[in-house]
Design a protein around this motif. Structure first.
Motif, mmCIF file in Angstrom:
data_model
loop_
_atom_site.group_PDB
_atom_site.id
_atom_site.type_symbol
_atom_site.label_atom_id
_atom_site.label_comp_id
_atom_site.label_asym_id
_atom_site.label_seq_id
_atom_site.Cartn_x
_atom_site.Cartn_y
_atom_site.Cartn_z
ATOM 1 N N ARG A 167 22.048 89.407 62.638
ATOM 2 C CA ARG A 167 21.435 89.604 61.313
ATOM 3 C C ARG A 167 20.109 90.158 61.177
ATOM 4 N N LEU A 168 19.145 89.974 61.976
ATOM 5 C CA LEU A 168 17.877 90.676 62.022
ATOM 6 C C LEU A 168 17.926 92.068 62.601
ATOM 7 N N VAL A 169 18.528 92.368 63.628
ATOM 8 C CA VAL A 169 18.753 93.626 64.019
ATOM 9 C C VAL A 169 19.381 94.656 63.088
ATOM 10 N N LEU A 170 20.166 94.024 62.280
ATOM 11 C CA LEU A 170 20.914 94.900 61.347
ATOM 12 C C LEU A 170 20.106 95.596 60.321
ATOM 13 N N GLN A 171 18.989 94.839 60.280
ATOM 14 C CA GLN A 171 18.107 95.488 58.939
ATOM 15 C C GLN A 171 17.984 97.068 59.044
ATOM 16 N N PRO A 172 17.914 97.470 57.820
ATOM 17 C CA PRO A 172 17.834 99.013 57.809
ATOM 18 C C PRO A 172 16.826 99.381 58.652
ATOM 19 N N GLY A 173 17.188 100.742 59.431
ATOM 20 C CA GLY A 173 16.346 101.620 59.893
ATOM 21 C C GLY A 173 15.789 101.096 61.332
ATOM 22 N N LEU A 174 16.690 100.029 61.959
ATOM 23 C CA LEU A 174 16.399 99.429 63.265
ATOM 24 C C LEU A 174 17.346 99.883 64.287
ATOM 25 N N LEU A 175 18.355 100.302 64.028
ATOM 26 C CA LEU A 175 19.491 100.548 65.253
ATOM 27 C C LEU A 175 20.103 101.940 64.645
ATOM 28 N N ASP A 176 20.497 102.778 65.659
ATOM 29 C CA ASP A 176 21.344 103.962 65.206
ATOM 30 C C ASP A 176 22.654 103.216 64.980
ATOM 31 N N GLU A 177 23.434 104.269 64.582
ATOM 32 C CA GLU A 177 24.815 104.050 64.367
ATOM 33 C C GLU A 177 25.931 103.449 65.262
ATOM 34 N N ARG A 178 25.650 104.168 66.588
ATOM 35 C CA ARG A 178 26.371 103.971 67.582
ATOM 36 C C ARG A 178 26.074 102.418 68.181
ATOM 37 N N VAL A 179 24.882 102.018 68.001
ATOM 38 C CA VAL A 179 24.318 100.684 68.367
ATOM 39 C C VAL A 179 25.056 99.865 67.666
ATOM 40 N N ILE A 180 25.100 99.877 66.619
ATOM 41 C CA ILE A 180 25.731 99.329 65.356
ATOM 42 C C ILE A 180 27.189 98.988 65.623
ATOM 43 N N GLN A 181 27.694 100.124 65.814
ATOM 44 C CA GLN A 181 29.434 100.126 66.071
ATOM 45 C C GLN A 181 29.762 99.285 67.458
ATOM 46 N N ASP A 182 28.742 99.336 68.321
ATOM 47 C CA ASP A 182 28.944 98.484 69.802
ATOM 48 C C ASP A 182 28.730 97.148 69.323
ATOM 49 N N LEU A 183 27.956 96.741 68.628
ATOM 50 C CA LEU A 183 27.666 95.227 68.361
ATOM 51 C C LEU A 183 29.131 94.932 67.426
ATOM 52 N N TRP A 184 29.380 95.657 66.368
ATOM 53 C CA TRP A 184 30.824 95.472 65.666
ATOM 54 C C TRP A 184 32.022 95.181 66.615
ATOM 55 N N LYS A 185 32.191 96.130 67.638
ATOM 56 C CA LYS A 185 33.139 95.803 68.641
ATOM 57 C C LYS A 185 32.853 94.535 69.326
ATOM 58 N N ARG A 186 31.703 94.094 69.663
ATOM 59 C CA ARG A 186 31.661 93.028 70.441
ATOM 60 C C ARG A 186 32.264 91.778 69.641
ATOM 61 N N GLY A 187 32.323 91.849 68.281
ATOM 62 C CA GLY A 187 32.771 91.046 67.384
ATOM 63 C C GLY A 187 34.535 90.351 67.611
ATOM 64 N N ARG A 188 35.104 91.544 68.350
ATOM 65 C CA ARG A 188 36.464 91.381 68.680
ATOM 66 C C ARG A 188 36.488 90.362 69.534
ATOM 67 N N ARG A 189 35.783 90.244 70.655
ATOM 68 C CA ARG A 189 35.773 89.266 71.810
ATOM 69 C C ARG A 189 35.109 87.975 71.297
ATOM 70 N N LYS A 190 33.910 88.055 70.330
ATOM 71 C CA LYS A 190 33.256 86.775 70.094
ATOM 72 C C LYS A 190 32.929 87.162 68.885
ATOM 73 N N ASN A 191 33.744 86.284 67.627
ATOM 74 C CA ASN A 191 33.390 86.726 66.345
ATOM 75 C C ASN A 191 32.259 85.933 65.759
ATOM 76 N N VAL A 192 31.572 85.242 66.524
ATOM 77 C CA VAL A 192 30.221 84.791 66.154
ATOM 78 C C VAL A 192 29.368 85.926 65.706
ATOM 79 N N PHE A 193 29.553 87.346 66.241
ATOM 80 C CA PHE A 193 28.883 88.350 65.876
ATOM 81 C C PHE A 193 29.087 88.692 64.423
#
Length: 369
Positions: A167-193
């Motif tokens: 929740r905190l790292v997704l605040q605007p301006g902190l991560l680039d799009e590639r990292v955000i997409q990677d975090l989203w993909k992790r949710g497929r294995r661990k839906n707590v993300f």
């Protein structure tokens, strides 16, 4: 207290040079100091057992900073932002990890102070706390702290901390799009993300979706009502949009297979916030059966102006308004009858939750029809 002459001299020289922060590596018996010129270190030469010698070192630092050898005043409400000191940065000179934590929680924290705190104590909880401060998010330290939390996520084991970090790292301006997409993909294995995404990016989840089949025919009318102050019409339009349909689908994925009670409770709290426009009087504390009965009355109440305005133009929306009202009551009250009697996790927890989550997910799917 008898420090070795060499250590006493070096400490006094170090303090005379006005360091910005001090930390102590107890395993290596080294004192580090941060200054404008960089970092310096003092290898210690103990005259007694290491533990006692470190205590003497801290007493020396405390005497210099606070005028007393008693050290960091632990009775201070350090983790509530209540620091009773004129300059909170002085606490960073004590070589006390807890003092660094206290500064991280301070209401006076600035981006520059955050840099010093981070040098004094790199810690996931410190990073999370500092990223709750808008000044830090907007400053130079924001991206550094966010990057650390992303790298540390594989080592987090508690669902609540994973959700908070995402929740905190997704605040605007902190991560680039590639990292955000990677975090989203992790949710497929661990839906707590996904819970962190639902909380922070409810209208811009990083996936593709389609609007509800009724969206096109209703959007103009709903937006007109919303422009005239109908917050419920605004919520309904939001839910029927492509972004809203994706949000609902993601919530469904989380609650169809939650790992533990923390995931369930957090997801329900996020849902209560998302649907809050359907419950302007505030959050509910009720079972799913109680919410269902109350929602039926709420929709049929002729005095409910916002509902009746929508139904006048779109009478087929009664069931969806009912669903919005039920979901706006999301919270611990729904699962208390189960969680109040068991600490089960995994498959057993999900089986016990079926009488609650089955109808709940039915309302989520109804909004997707």
């Amino acid at each position: 207290m008898e420090l070795s002459p060499e250590d006493s001299l070096r400490l006094n020289v170090m303090l005379a040079n006005q360091p910005q922060a001090i930390r102590i590596d107890e395993s290596r018996m080294v004192v580090y100091a941060l200054s404008e010129k960089g970092e310096m270190e003092i290898p210690l030469n103990p005259t007694c057992k290491d533990e006692q010698y470190i205590k003497w070192i801290r007493e020396t630092l405390s005497m210099h900073v606070l005028g007393t050898p008693s050290g960091y005043p632990r009775h201070i409400w350090s983790r509530m932002g209540h620091l009773n000191t004129e300059n909170v940065e002085d606490l960073l000179l004590l070589g006390e990890p807890e003092a660094a934590v206290a500064v991280a929680y301070s209401n006076e924290l600035t981006d520059e102070t955050a840099r010093k705190v981070w040098w004094a104590l790199e810690d996931a909880e410190n990073a999370r706390q500092m990223l709750r401060n808008p000044a830090i998010v907007a400053g130079k330290m924001g991206k550094q702290l966010a990057a650390y939390l992303v790298e540390f996520l594989p080592f987090e084991t508690e669902a609540e901390k994973i959700i908070d970090s995402v929740r905190l790292v997704l605040q605007p301006g902190l991560l680039d799009e590639r990292v955000i997409q990677d975090l989203w993909k992790r949710g497929r294995r661990k839906n707590v993300f996904y819970v962190g995404f639902l909380a922070t990016l409810p209208d811009s989840l990083p996936a593709i979706s389609s609007a509800n089949r009724r969206y096109a025919e209703m959007t103009v009318g709903l937006r007109a009502m919303a422009a005239n102050g109908n917050s419920l019409a605004d919520l309904l339009e939001r839910v029927l949009s492509a972004a809203g349909q994706l949000w609902l689908a993601t919530l469904g994925q989380v609650l169809e297979k939650p790992g533990n009670q923390d995931v369930v409770n957090s997801a329900l709290d996020v849902a209560a916030d998302y649907f809050s426009a359907a419950r302007p009087e505030g959050k509910a504390d009720a079972t799913i059966e109680e919410l269902d009965a109350e929602a039926r009355y709420w929709v049929e109440d002729p005095g409910n102006v916002l509902v009746q305005q929508i139904l006048d133009d779109f009478p087929q929306m009664a069931d969806k308004l009912h669903a919005l009202r039920v979901l706006s009551g999301s919270g611990y009250g729904m699962v208390r009858p189960v969680f109040g009697r068991t600490d089960a996790i995994g498959t057993l927890m999900r089986r016990k939750l079926q009488p609650v989550l089955a109808p709940y997910l039915g309302y989520v799917k109804l909004l997707q029809e």
